[in-house]
Structure formats: C-alpha cells, structure tokens
Design an enzyme around this catalytic site. Structure first.
Site, PDB file in Angstrom:
ATOM      1  N   GLY A  46       0.828  -1.038  -0.091  1.00 32.41           N
ATOM      2  CA  GLY A  46       0.068   0.027  -0.138  1.00 32.41           C
ATOM      3  C   GLY A  46       0.996   1.189   0.019  1.00 32.41           C
ATOM      4  N   CYS A  96       5.775  -0.187   7.342  1.00 38.82           N
ATOM      5  CA  CYS A  96       5.471   1.065   6.426  1.00 38.82           C
ATOM      6  C   CYS A  96       6.592   1.243   5.544  1.00 38.82           C
ATOM      7  CB  CYS A  96       4.909   2.272   7.232  1.00 38.82           C
ATOM      8  SG  CYS A  96       4.726   3.590   6.487  1.00 38.82           S
ATOM      9  N   HIS A 138      -4.572   1.878   7.626  1.00 38.29           N
ATOM     10  CA  HIS A 138      -3.145   2.319   7.675  1.00 38.29           C
ATOM     11  C   HIS A 138      -3.189   3.358   6.574  1.00 38.29           C
ATOM     12  CE1 HIS A 138       1.372   1.385   7.786  1.00 38.29           C
ATOM     13  NE2 HIS A 138       1.001   2.150   6.732  1.00 38.29           N
ATOM     14  N   HIS A 142      -2.374   7.869   6.917  1.00 37.51           N
ATOM     15  CA  HIS A 142      -1.264   8.881   6.105  1.00 37.51           C
ATOM     16  C   HIS A 142      -1.865   9.947   5.423  1.00 37.51           C
ATOM     17  CE1 HIS A 142       2.387   6.273   5.898  1.00 37.51           C
ATOM     18  NE2 HIS A 142       1.509   5.207   5.507  1.00 37.51           N
TER      19      HIS A 142
END
Ligand code: NI
Length: 178
Positions: A46, A96, A138, A142
């Site tokens: 992602g 991440c 998630h 951001h």
C-alpha cells in the site's frame, strides 16, 4: 510510469493532512500509475500519495501480488472516506515504506466500509475485512499525517524514531564514501 523516492520518518512532510482531489484527471491517473510502480518496486502492499511528496488524498493498494502466484490486483482510492467500522478489533503486525525495517502489532477495527472514487473517477463503496481493512485504515491514516508508530506508546515510538534517524545518518555516510 516513474518510480518515485519514498519519504521516510521523521520527515515532517509526512505529518501534513492531504488535500481532497477535485476530479480524477489524467494527471491524477499518472500519479496513481507512478504510486503503484513505486509501491511494487519498494516492495510494499500500500502507498499514499503523501509518501512520495504529493499531499493529495490518493491511495493505492495491492494485497494480492505478494502471494505465491504473484498476480497483481491493484486497487485505487481517491478521496476515500470510512463510512463505518465494527467494534471488533483485529491485530496485524504492520510495517510501512516510510518507516523502513520497523514492525509493530497494531489493533484496528477488523472490518470497514469505505466510499471513494476509483481509477476512472466513479464513486464506489467497498466493504473490507481482514488484511485489506487494516491496509485501508493504515493508508488512510497517512492522509491525516498519522503513521502506524503513532499508535504505539511514546516509549516504543521514540525507540523506533531513534533507530530511523541513526540509519538515515549511516546511509548518508555510505553515499559520501561511494
Ligand atoms: Ni505506511
């Protein structure tokens, strides 16, 4: 398609709130193509636009491509909004691309319903669960300037941030030597 540089914590750029997209233009589609290419190259599942320095509410996700068959199933979310979640939480070990080599278990609602514009600018509603639900949440964090480490205690977060600063320093040293 172009592979972009991914910003890493504690870069203050990642803390900003991303802006809504007016409409899904050719430029936005090119942005999404570049994001996807950057994400596959990284590699990750992602990516939010702010991570490549574009503070717009755009996310790409592909949770399928790292499976054994490697089949790509990209998903594009423009102006995503979570319209409902469940109270039950699930726990995944998250990482991440903006927090390299660091992982932590994070609790999030196990299901969510998200409204968004797709690659062609059409409005969609998706019910997500499991890893996809976690990934969407998630990435949406951001857009609000939140990283998964912001869900940890200050103590745990500070340990990770110190490691990141240290590894940034050592990698820039390597570049000078080379
Ligand atoms: Ni991330």
């Amino acid at each position: 398609m172009t592979i972009k540089r991914i910003l890493t914590a504690p870069d203050p750029f990642l803390k900003q709130i991303s802006n809504p997209v007016d409409s899904v233009t050719k430029e936005i589609q090119i942005l999404m193509d570049d994001m996807l290419e950057t994400m596959y190259d990284a590699p990750g599942i992602g990516l939010a636009a702010v991570q490549i320095g574009v503070p717009l509410r755009v996310i790409v996700i592909d949770i399928a491509w790292r499976n054994e068959d490697g089949k790509k199933e990209p998903m594009y979310f423009v102006n995503p909004e979570i319209i409902s979640t469940v109270e039950t939480l699930s726990t995944y070990e998250e990482g991440c691309l903006s927090v390299p080599d660091q992982y932590a278990e994070i609790d999030r609602p196990e299901k969510c319903k998200v409204k968004y514009l797709d690659y062609d600018g059409n409005e969609q509603i998706m019910s997500a669960e499991g890893m996809l639900a976690t990934c969407i949440q998630h990435e949406m964090d951001h857009l609000e300037g939140i990283l998964f480490i912001d869900h940890l205690s200050n103590l745990k977060k500070n340990i990770i941030v110190k490691k990141l600063i240290k590894s940034k320093k050592s990698s820039s040293k390597e570049r000078i030597v080379a």
